[in-house]
Design a protein around this motif. Sequence first.
Motif, short mmCIF file in Angstrom:
data_model
loop_
_atom_site.label_atom_id
_atom_site.label_comp_id
_atom_site.label_asym_id
_atom_site.label_seq_id
_atom_site.Cartn_x
_atom_site.Cartn_y
_atom_site.Cartn_z
N TYR A 56 37.53 26.78 -29.90
CA TYR A 56 38.84 26.67 -29.30
C TYR A 56 38.74 27.14 -27.85
CZ TYR A 56 41.04 26.01 -33.89
OH TYR A 56 41.42 25.53 -35.12
N ARG A 57 39.74 26.79 -27.07
CA ARG A 57 39.77 27.28 -25.71
C ARG A 57 41.20 27.58 -25.29
NH1 ARG A 57 38.10 21.73 -22.41
NH2 ARG A 57 40.08 20.60 -22.73
N GLN A 58 41.32 28.46 -24.33
CA GLN A 58 42.62 28.85 -23.82
C GLN A 58 42.55 29.03 -22.31
OE1 GLN A 58 44.36 32.37 -25.60
NE2 GLN A 58 46.42 31.66 -25.10
N ALA A 59 43.29 28.21 -21.62
CA ALA A 59 43.40 28.32 -20.18
C ALA A 59 44.58 29.24 -19.84
CB ALA A 59 43.60 26.94 -19.55
N GLY A 70 47.96 30.70 -19.02
CA GLY A 70 49.31 30.17 -19.15
C GLY A 70 49.47 29.06 -20.17
N LYS A 71 48.43 28.76 -20.92
CA LYS A 71 48.49 27.69 -21.90
C LYS A 71 48.15 28.23 -23.29
CE LYS A 71 47.09 23.61 -20.92
NZ LYS A 71 46.21 22.44 -20.61
N GLN A 72 48.56 27.47 -24.29
CA GLN A 72 48.25 27.84 -25.66
C GLN A 72 46.79 27.55 -25.98
OE1 GLN A 72 50.96 25.79 -28.26
NE2 GLN A 72 52.64 27.22 -27.85
N ARG A 73 46.27 28.29 -26.94
CA ARG A 73 44.93 28.03 -27.41
C ARG A 73 44.89 26.68 -28.12
NH1 ARG A 73 41.70 32.82 -30.36
NH2 ARG A 73 42.44 33.75 -28.40
N GLU A 74 43.87 25.90 -27.85
CA GLU A 74 43.77 24.58 -28.42
C GLU A 74 42.40 24.35 -29.04
OE1 GLU A 74 44.05 21.44 -25.56
OE2 GLU A 74 42.48 22.27 -24.26
N LEU A 75 42.38 23.52 -30.05
CA LEU A 75 41.13 23.15 -30.68
C LEU A 75 40.32 22.26 -29.75
CD1 LEU A 75 39.26 22.91 -33.22
CD2 LEU A 75 40.57 20.86 -33.79
N VAL A 76 39.04 22.58 -29.60
CA VAL A 76 38.11 21.75 -28.85
C VAL A 76 37.31 20.87 -29.81
CG1 VAL A 76 36.17 21.70 -27.25
CG2 VAL A 76 37.96 23.44 -27.00
N ALA A 77 36.68 21.50 -30.77
CA ALA A 77 35.88 20.78 -31.75
C ALA A 77 35.61 21.69 -32.94
CB ALA A 77 34.55 20.31 -31.15
N THR A 105 38.10 24.39 -17.50
CA THR A 105 38.06 25.82 -17.24
C THR A 105 38.96 26.56 -18.22
OG1 THR A 105 37.55 25.54 -14.89
CG2 THR A 105 38.55 27.62 -15.56
N ALA A 106 38.39 27.51 -18.93
CA ALA A 106 39.12 28.25 -19.95
C ALA A 106 38.21 29.30 -20.55
CB ALA A 106 39.62 27.31 -21.05
N VAL A 107 38.79 30.17 -21.34
CA VAL A 107 38.02 31.04 -22.21
C VAL A 107 37.79 30.29 -23.51
CG1 VAL A 107 37.89 33.22 -23.44
CG2 VAL A 107 38.93 33.13 -21.17
N TYR A 108 36.55 30.18 -23.90
CA TYR A 108 36.20 29.45 -25.11
C TYR A 108 35.92 30.44 -26.24
CZ TYR A 108 35.94 25.04 -22.64
OH TYR A 108 36.26 23.90 -21.94
N TYR A 109 36.55 30.20 -27.37
CA TYR A 109 36.45 31.08 -28.52
C TYR A 109 35.80 30.37 -29.69
CZ TYR A 109 39.90 33.99 -26.09
OH TYR A 109 40.57 34.77 -25.17
N THR A 157 34.16 33.50 -24.40
CA THR A 157 33.26 33.41 -23.25
C THR A 157 33.90 32.53 -22.19
OG1 THR A 157 30.98 32.92 -22.55
CG2 THR A 157 31.94 31.46 -24.21
N GLN A 158 33.83 32.98 -20.95
CA GLN A 158 34.51 32.29 -19.86
C GLN A 158 33.68 31.11 -19.38
OE1 GLN A 158 37.61 33.01 -18.19
NE2 GLN A 158 37.18 30.97 -17.32
N VAL A 159 34.33 29.97 -19.25
CA VAL A 159 33.74 28.78 -18.64
C VAL A 159 34.59 28.42 -17.43
CG1 VAL A 159 33.26 26.32 -18.89
CG2 VAL A 159 32.76 27.90 -20.77
N THR A 160 33.95 28.38 -16.28
CA THR A 160 34.64 28.04 -15.04
C THR A 160 33.95 26.85 -14.40
OG1 THR A 160 35.26 30.36 -14.67
CG2 THR A 160 35.40 28.87 -12.79
#
Length: 121
Positions: free
Chosen positions: A37-40, A42-49, A90-94, A115-118
């Motif tokens: 999952y990732r969270q940018a 001001g945004k909600q956490r969302e499923l990536v894969a 760009t987001a924190v990936y969980y 973990t931060q991805v920028t």
Amino acid sequence: QVQLVESGGGLVQAGGSLRLSCAASGSIFDINAMGWYRQAPGKQRELVADTTSGLSTNYADSVKGRFTISRDNAKNTVYLQMNSLKSEDTAVYYCNAVLTSEPRLPAMVYWGQGTQVTVSS
């Protein structure tokens, strides 16, 4: 105690690639599913894969064709290969996992620390 540890995040130029990994450790009997999952800001956490024990995979529409999730069951590790990265990535990936720590116990959901991805232009 079960622990999920992500690694591989960092700073990358747009169009570049990163490979994230998440290793589960501790008392693990069976892993039913693992995912990202990732969270940018001001945004909600969302499923990536994610991927299940049945080896099915699921991707967010925004990353299809660019990201690939894979799993090494022997190492209790899930990976996320990210190609053609965009600034919108760009987001924190969980990392998360649905697993049982002991036989005959119900499955529980665990989360990594992130973990931060920028992605820069």
